[in-house]
Design a protein around this motif. Structure first.
Motif, PDB file in Angstrom:
ATOM      1  N   GLU A  20      10.437   2.690   2.970  1.00 30.74           N
ATOM      2  CA  GLU A  20      11.750   2.349   3.517  1.00 30.74           C
ATOM      3  C   GLU A  20      12.891   2.912   2.681  1.00 30.74           C
ATOM      4  OE1 GLU A  20      13.089  -1.794   3.781  1.00 30.74           O
ATOM      5  OE2 GLU A  20      11.843  -1.805   5.574  1.00 30.74           O
ATOM      6  N   GLY A  25      18.870   4.110   7.281  1.00 29.08           N
ATOM      7  CA  GLY A  25      19.179   3.000   8.168  1.00 29.08           C
ATOM      8  C   GLY A  25      20.243   3.292   9.187  1.00 29.08           C
ATOM      9  N   ARG A  41      13.572   3.750   9.452  1.00 26.73           N
ATOM     10  CA  ARG A  41      12.745   2.885   8.599  1.00 26.73           C
ATOM     11  C   ARG A  41      13.571   1.807   7.917  1.00 26.73           C
ATOM     12  NH1 ARG A  41       7.730   5.265   7.402  1.00 26.73           N
ATOM     13  NH2 ARG A  41       7.711   7.523   7.489  1.00 26.73           N
ATOM     14  N   CYS A  43      16.384   0.471   9.095  1.00 24.52           N
ATOM     15  CA  CYS A  43      17.359  -0.090  10.044  1.00 24.52           C
ATOM     16  C   CYS A  43      17.690  -1.553   9.753  1.00 24.52           C
ATOM     17  CB  CYS A  43      16.831   0.033  11.479  1.00 24.52           C
ATOM     18  SG  CYS A  43      18.038  -0.605  12.672  1.00 24.52           S
ATOM     19  N   ARG A  44      19.008  -1.824   9.751  1.00 21.10           N
ATOM     20  CA  ARG A  44      19.493  -3.198   9.556  1.00 21.10           C
ATOM     21  C   ARG A  44      20.510  -3.538  10.644  1.00 21.10           C
ATOM     22  NH1 ARG A  44      15.786  -2.658   6.616  1.00 21.10           N
ATOM     23  NH2 ARG A  44      15.666  -2.952   4.365  1.00 21.10           N
ATOM     24  N   TRP A  49      14.633  -7.001  11.479  1.00 17.89           N
ATOM     25  CA  TRP A  49      13.884  -6.322  10.409  1.00 17.89           C
ATOM     26  C   TRP A  49      13.379  -7.301   9.356  1.00 17.89           C
ATOM     27  CZ3 TRP A  49      15.383  -6.636   5.294  1.00 17.89           C
ATOM     28  CH2 TRP A  49      16.663  -7.141   5.067  1.00 17.89           C
ATOM     29  N   GLN A  54       7.580  -3.684   9.712  1.00 15.72           N
ATOM     30  CA  GLN A  54       8.168  -2.347   9.593  1.00 15.72           C
ATOM     31  C   GLN A  54       8.797  -1.939  10.926  1.00 15.72           C
ATOM     32  OE1 GLN A  54       4.899   0.510   9.064  1.00 15.72           O
ATOM     33  NE2 GLN A  54       3.530  -1.025   9.960  1.00 15.72           N
ATOM     34  N   THR A  55       9.602  -0.909  10.879  1.00 16.53           N
ATOM     35  CA  THR A  55      10.155  -0.328  12.103  1.00 16.53           C
ATOM     36  C   THR A  55       9.014   0.377  12.836  1.00 16.53           C
ATOM     37  OG1 THR A  55      12.211   0.142  10.926  1.00 16.53           O
ATOM     38  CG2 THR A  55      11.875   1.305  13.014  1.00 16.53           C
ATOM     39  N   ASP A  78       3.138  -3.886  15.116  1.00 14.94           N
ATOM     40  CA  ASP A  78       3.913  -4.199  13.914  1.00 14.94           C
ATOM     41  C   ASP A  78       3.115  -3.864  12.659  1.00 14.94           C
ATOM     42  OD1 ASP A  78       6.063  -5.866  12.404  1.00 14.94           O
ATOM     43  OD2 ASP A  78       4.172  -6.827  11.849  1.00 14.94           O
ATOM     44  N   HIS A 114      11.671  -3.476  16.259  1.00 15.85           N
ATOM     45  CA  HIS A 114      11.033  -4.436  15.345  1.00 15.85           C
ATOM     46  C   HIS A 114      10.390  -5.553  16.166  1.00 15.85           C
ATOM     47  CE1 HIS A 114      13.617  -2.843  11.924  1.00 15.85           C
ATOM     48  NE2 HIS A 114      12.432  -2.970  11.354  1.00 15.85           N
ATOM     49  N   CYS A 137      19.732  -1.963  19.243  1.00 16.10           N
ATOM     50  CA  CYS A 137      18.656  -0.975  19.110  1.00 16.10           C
ATOM     51  C   CYS A 137      18.846   0.225  20.031  1.00 16.10           C
ATOM     52  CB  CYS A 137      17.312  -1.647  19.371  1.00 16.10           C
ATOM     53  SG  CYS A 137      16.029  -1.037  18.268  1.00 16.10           S
TER      54      CYS A 137
END
Ligand code: URA
Length: 225
Positions: A20, A25, A41, A43-44, A49, A54-55, A78, A114, A137
């Motif tokens: 990550e 992000g 990877r 992403c927030r 998350w 994981q993404t 996931d 996610h 998203c």
């Protein structure tokens, strides 16, 4: 003592956290699909998350003529970090092959990247993404579609349809139809493969499976045109 599943889960999470760090992000500067995947990877954009391993980004042919969009990764996805590899994915793969579509020539992704779930004992129960999460998203989905630039996008179920059109779509009414757009690929609507898995009655399930197969065959024909 951790169960088999939680050991898998912890290992996947550790791998994901290690990788990550390379993800920014935001993906704003991504020049390729691969760079976009890397960025995602970290992403927030919404809180999902936090609890996910994981993404789970889309995968498949970067120049696919058809993109399938599901809802969100499930428990198996996931952990694996790949879309549609669990029970719904197995069902999807089988019907796709029957329809004469080679999955390796397609691109498969999800509206939400996610896994959203409710813990119930040791199990993680799928929970539907809300409108805010779908909207957040869409940033990734729109860019994925921009890079892949398919001829047709298939919405598998209501969440994907909402993500693609930005509003609620009555799937039962729109099912089997293609909406042509000036500014993007055509959108075809059908049900989500996990809907088939939930039908208990064998005859009803087999009838719905046939309908889904018919939808996939008409997508293949659309691509041949
Ligand atoms: N269901 C989805 O919508 N996507 C997956 O990747 C798996 C199950």
């Amino acid at each position: 003592m951790p169960t088999h599943e939680t050991t898998h889960h912890a290992a996947a999470r550790a791998r994901s956290q290690a990788s990550e760090k390379s993800g920014t992000g935001d993906g704003e500067d991504a020049a390729t699909l691969e760079e976009l995947r890397e960025a995602a990877r970290g992403c927030r954009r919404c809180p999902l998350w936090r609890d996910a391993t994981q993404t789970v980004f889309g995968e498949g042919a970067a120049d696919a003529r058809v993109v399938f969009v599901g809802e969100q990764p499930g428990d198996r996805e996931d952990i694996a970090g790949r879309p549609f590899v669990g029970p719904a994915g197995e069902m999807f793969d089988a019907i796709l092959a029957e329809a004469g579509i080679d999955r390796s020539e397609t691109y498969v992704t999800n509206a939400v990247k996610h896994f959203k779930f409710e813990p119930r004992g040791k199990r993680r129960i799928h929970s539907k993404p809300n409108v805010g999460e779908i909207q957040a998203c869409r940033w990734w989905l729109d860019r994925e579609l921009g890079f892949v630039a398919p001829k047709i996008v298939v919405a598998l179920g209501a969440t994907a349809a909402r993500a693609l059109l930005g509003k609620a779509v009555p799937i039962t009414k729109m099912r089997g139809q293609t909406v042509a757009r000036e500014d993007g690929p055509d959108i075809f609507f059908t049900v989500h493969p996990s809907y088939l898995l939930r039908i208990r009655d064998a005859a009803a399930r087999s009838a719905e499976r046939e309908k889904f197969l018919t939808d996939l065959v008409s997508i293949r024909r659309h691509l041949d045109r």
